[in-house]
Design a protein around this motif. Structure first.
Motif, mmCIF file in Angstrom:
data_model
loop_
_atom_site.group_PDB
_atom_site.id
_atom_site.type_symbol
_atom_site.label_atom_id
_atom_site.label_comp_id
_atom_site.label_asym_id
_atom_site.label_seq_id
_atom_site.Cartn_x
_atom_site.Cartn_y
_atom_site.Cartn_z
ATOM 1 N N GLY A 107 0.806 -1.209 0.000
ATOM 2 C CA GLY A 107 0.000 0.000 0.000
ATOM 3 C C GLY A 107 0.835 1.253 0.000
ATOM 4 O O GLY A 107 0.350 2.326 0.363
ATOM 5 N N LEU A 108 2.080 1.145 -0.433
ATOM 6 C CA LEU A 108 2.990 2.288 -0.430
ATOM 7 C C LEU A 108 2.751 3.199 -1.631
ATOM 8 O O LEU A 108 2.209 2.780 -2.657
ATOM 9 N N HIS A 109 3.219 4.435 -1.507
ATOM 10 C CA HIS A 109 3.269 5.308 -2.682
ATOM 11 C C HIS A 109 4.384 4.859 -3.632
ATOM 12 O O HIS A 109 4.352 5.183 -4.825
ATOM 13 N N TYR A 110 5.360 4.158 -3.111
ATOM 14 C CA TYR A 110 6.428 3.568 -3.921
ATOM 15 C C TYR A 110 5.857 2.297 -4.555
ATOM 16 O O TYR A 110 5.495 1.344 -3.868
ATOM 17 N N PHE A 111 5.771 2.280 -5.883
ATOM 18 C CA PHE A 111 5.153 1.149 -6.562
ATOM 19 C C PHE A 111 6.177 0.056 -6.825
ATOM 20 O O PHE A 111 7.196 0.273 -7.492
ATOM 21 N N LEU A 112 5.887 -1.130 -6.309
ATOM 22 C CA LEU A 112 6.795 -2.262 -6.505
ATOM 23 C C LEU A 112 6.936 -2.610 -7.977
ATOM 24 O O LEU A 112 8.007 -3.036 -8.422
ATOM 25 N N ASN A 113 5.875 -2.434 -8.739
ATOM 26 C CA ASN A 113 5.933 -2.761 -10.166
ATOM 27 C C ASN A 113 6.840 -1.826 -10.951
ATOM 28 O O ASN A 113 7.196 -2.130 -12.095
ATOM 29 N N GLU A 114 7.199 -0.685 -10.359
ATOM 30 C CA GLU A 114 8.102 0.243 -11.028
ATOM 31 C C GLU A 114 9.543 0.091 -10.524
ATOM 32 O O GLU A 114 10.421 0.841 -10.945
ATOM 33 N N ASP A 115 9.758 -0.875 -9.651
ATOM 34 C CA ASP A 115 11.098 -1.233 -9.192
ATOM 35 C C ASP A 115 11.615 -2.309 -10.140
ATOM 36 O O ASP A 115 11.136 -3.447 -10.126
ATOM 37 N N ASP A 116 12.560 -1.967 -10.992
ATOM 38 C CA ASP A 116 12.983 -2.868 -12.060
ATOM 39 C C ASP A 116 13.454 -4.218 -11.532
ATOM 40 O O ASP A 116 13.134 -5.269 -12.114
ATOM 41 N N GLU A 117 14.186 -4.207 -10.431
ATOM 42 C CA GLU A 117 14.709 -5.465 -9.891
ATOM 43 C C GLU A 117 13.585 -6.362 -9.385
ATOM 44 O O GLU A 117 13.554 -7.569 -9.684
ATOM 45 N N LEU A 118 12.669 -5.787 -8.627
ATOM 46 C CA LEU A 118 11.576 -6.584 -8.081
ATOM 47 C C LEU A 118 10.618 -7.036 -9.173
ATOM 48 O O LEU A 118 10.126 -8.176 -9.153
ATOM 49 N N ALA A 119 10.354 -6.148 -10.135
ATOM 50 C CA ALA A 119 9.451 -6.511 -11.231
ATOM 51 C C ALA A 119 10.029 -7.655 -12.060
ATOM 52 O O ALA A 119 9.309 -8.591 -12.447
ATOM 53 N N ALA A 120 11.319 -7.600 -12.340
ATOM 54 C CA ALA A 120 11.959 -8.672 -13.111
ATOM 55 C C ALA A 120 11.938 -9.985 -12.334
ATOM 56 O O ALA A 120 11.671 -11.059 -12.893
ATOM 57 N N LEU A 121 12.204 -9.911 -11.034
ATOM 58 C CA LEU A 121 12.197 -11.120 -10.206
ATOM 59 C C LEU A 121 10.797 -11.723 -10.146
ATOM 60 O O LEU A 121 10.631 -12.958 -10.234
ATOM 61 N N ALA A 122 9.787 -10.874 -10.013
ATOM 62 C CA ALA A 122 8.406 -11.364 -9.985
ATOM 63 C C ALA A 122 8.034 -12.021 -11.298
ATOM 64 O O ALA A 122 7.352 -13.063 -11.325
ATOM 65 N N ASP A 123 8.473 -11.445 -12.392
ATOM 66 C CA ASP A 123 8.195 -12.028 -13.697
ATOM 67 C C ASP A 123 8.866 -13.395 -13.832
ATOM 68 O O ASP A 123 8.264 -14.349 -14.346
ATOM 69 N N ASP A 124 10.092 -13.495 -13.349
ATOM 70 C CA ASP A 124 10.823 -14.764 -13.424
ATOM 71 C C ASP A 124 10.118 -15.871 -12.644
ATOM 72 O O ASP A 124 10.153 -17.041 -13.043
ATOM 73 N N HIS A 125 9.476 -15.502 -11.537
ATOM 74 C CA HIS A 125 8.863 -16.509 -10.667
ATOM 75 C C HIS A 125 7.349 -16.592 -10.831
ATOM 76 O O HIS A 125 6.693 -17.353 -10.093
ATOM 77 N N GLY A 126 6.796 -15.834 -11.764
ATOM 78 C CA GLY A 126 5.374 -15.948 -12.069
ATOM 79 C C GLY A 126 4.457 -15.510 -10.951
ATOM 80 O O GLY A 126 3.382 -16.095 -10.749
ATOM 81 N N VAL A 127 4.864 -14.479 -10.200
ATOM 82 C CA VAL A 127 4.019 -13.980 -9.119
ATOM 83 C C VAL A 127 3.620 -12.538 -9.409
ATOM 84 O O VAL A 127 4.205 -11.866 -10.263
#
Length: 363
Positions: A107-127
């Motif tokens: 629920g942060l103003h910081y969007f996890l989907n705009e964090d390149d490292e976290l977004a790439a990791l999530a894509d790799d693991h299908g979450v």
């Protein structure tokens, strides 16, 4: 959001400064298997909060995963700091959650989907990374349609931020339903959205669209219920958040208001150089601010007495608050919200259409 089994991150903040974590624990349908707080690791939730489901407090996501026997669907970030930033000390826990196949809900103003490292990791693991504070792209300005919904609208408003508006709203809905009133909760903040699974995060919406974002929600559900309880945000006198408060006030076109306050609060939380006005002044402030768009009266008060240890002292504080506001009041957690619902019903809300019919005839 359909997560059943979750861990909640609340590092160094549980319980007093982790209202998102507490809200999910108290009102969410999710099964909280562990709370992450490195300062309280080894404790249990019930050691600090007595009226929620118990769970272990652990140091890391790896410990939470082990405590849940690997049976977790998601990690929820249960902290909403001023400014809504992401603390880098959380990164390893978020990464571990993703790598075990868990979604991460923030629920942060910081969007996890705009964090390149976290977004790439999530894509790799299908979450999924779920940023509940990211508004819809199709929001627009209000049109006044909130005034045409069939339901009566009750809005919680505050003397300050973090005084219990969301809690009061949810308790009012529960008490109204117990009385046979078809009531629904309208979430406007990140914690309410995590609990309800839907809503618009008004404090992230472009200012011109804030009232419209509230209106959109009321139009979507307003003909399906007798009473809508809209979660308020901030305070009309808050030096940072007053714009959000006004947007919700005008967008909801509320029929009644519940004034929420924290017992003993005298200055603005986080802005301690600003004194709070006298309680009675808020009644005029909110009613006068509402009137040009849609007249609304303060029909009840909700006093948060969590910092008052003695029950008798809490009852006295509620009575004094009711006298200051000039309407019935209660602590909706300590005493239940029945008195608030009764006051709203006596004011013509929640199934009593007389007030609205009178207003319509007068027009």
């Amino acid at each position: 959001m359909d997560h059943e089994r979750i861990a909640v991150l609340a590092h160094e903040k549980f319980p007093d400064r982790a209202k998102t974590a507490l809200g999910v624990l108290r009102y969410g349908d999710q099964d909280v298997r562990a709370v992450l707080d490195r300062d309280r690791a080894g404790d249990r939730v019930r050691d600090h909060v007595s009226d929620v489901a118990d769970a272990p407090i652990v140091e890391s996501f790896a410990d939470a995963h082990a405590a849940a026997d690997g049976d977790l669907d998601a990690l929820y970030i249960g902290i909403a700091p001023i400014g809504g930033g992401f603390d880098e000390s959380w990164r390893s826990d978020v990464e571990d959650a993703i790598e075990t196949g868990c979604d991460v809900v923030s629920g942060l103003h910081y969007f996890l989907n705009e964090d390149d490292e976290l977004a790439a990791l999530a894509d790799d693991h299908g979450v999924d990374l779920v940023d509940v504070r990211k508004p819809d792209d199709d929001l627009t300005v209000a049109t006044g349609a909130s005034g045409d919904v069939d339901a009566d609208v009750l809005l919680t408003v505050g003397t300050d931020c973090s005084v219990g508006k969301m809690t009061a709203s949810l308790e009012i809905v529960a008490a109204a339903r117990e009385r046979g009133i078809d009531a629904a909760f309208v979430p406007t903040g990140q914690t309410g959205i995590m609990i309800a699974g839907w809503g618009n995060p008004i404090d992230r919406v472009v200012a011109d669209f804030a009232a419209g974002a509230v209106e959109e929600m009321l139009v979507a559900v307003g003909d399906d219920h007798d009473l809508l309880v809209v979660e308020g945000q901030g305070s009309i006198v808050h030096p940072a958040y007053s714009a959000v408060t006004c947007g919700i006030l005008h967008g909801s076109m509320a029929d009644g208001l519940v004034l929420c306050h924290a017992a003993g609060r005298e200055v603005v939380h986080g802005y301690e150089s600003f004194d709070l006005p006298p309680i009675a002044d808020y009644v005029d402030l909110y009613e006068d601010m509402a009137a040009p768009v849609h007249e609304a009266s303060v029909v009840a008060g909700a006093l948060n007495t969590k910092d008052v240890a003695d029950d008798a002292a809490a009852a006295d504080a509620v009575a004094d608050f009711a006298d200051e506001v000039g309407v019935p009041a209660a602590d909706p957690v300590r005493h239940g919200a029945g008195a608030i619902v009764d006051a709203a019903f006596d004011a013509g809300l929640g199934g009593n259409d007389g007030q609205r019919e009178s207003e319509a005839n007068a027009e």
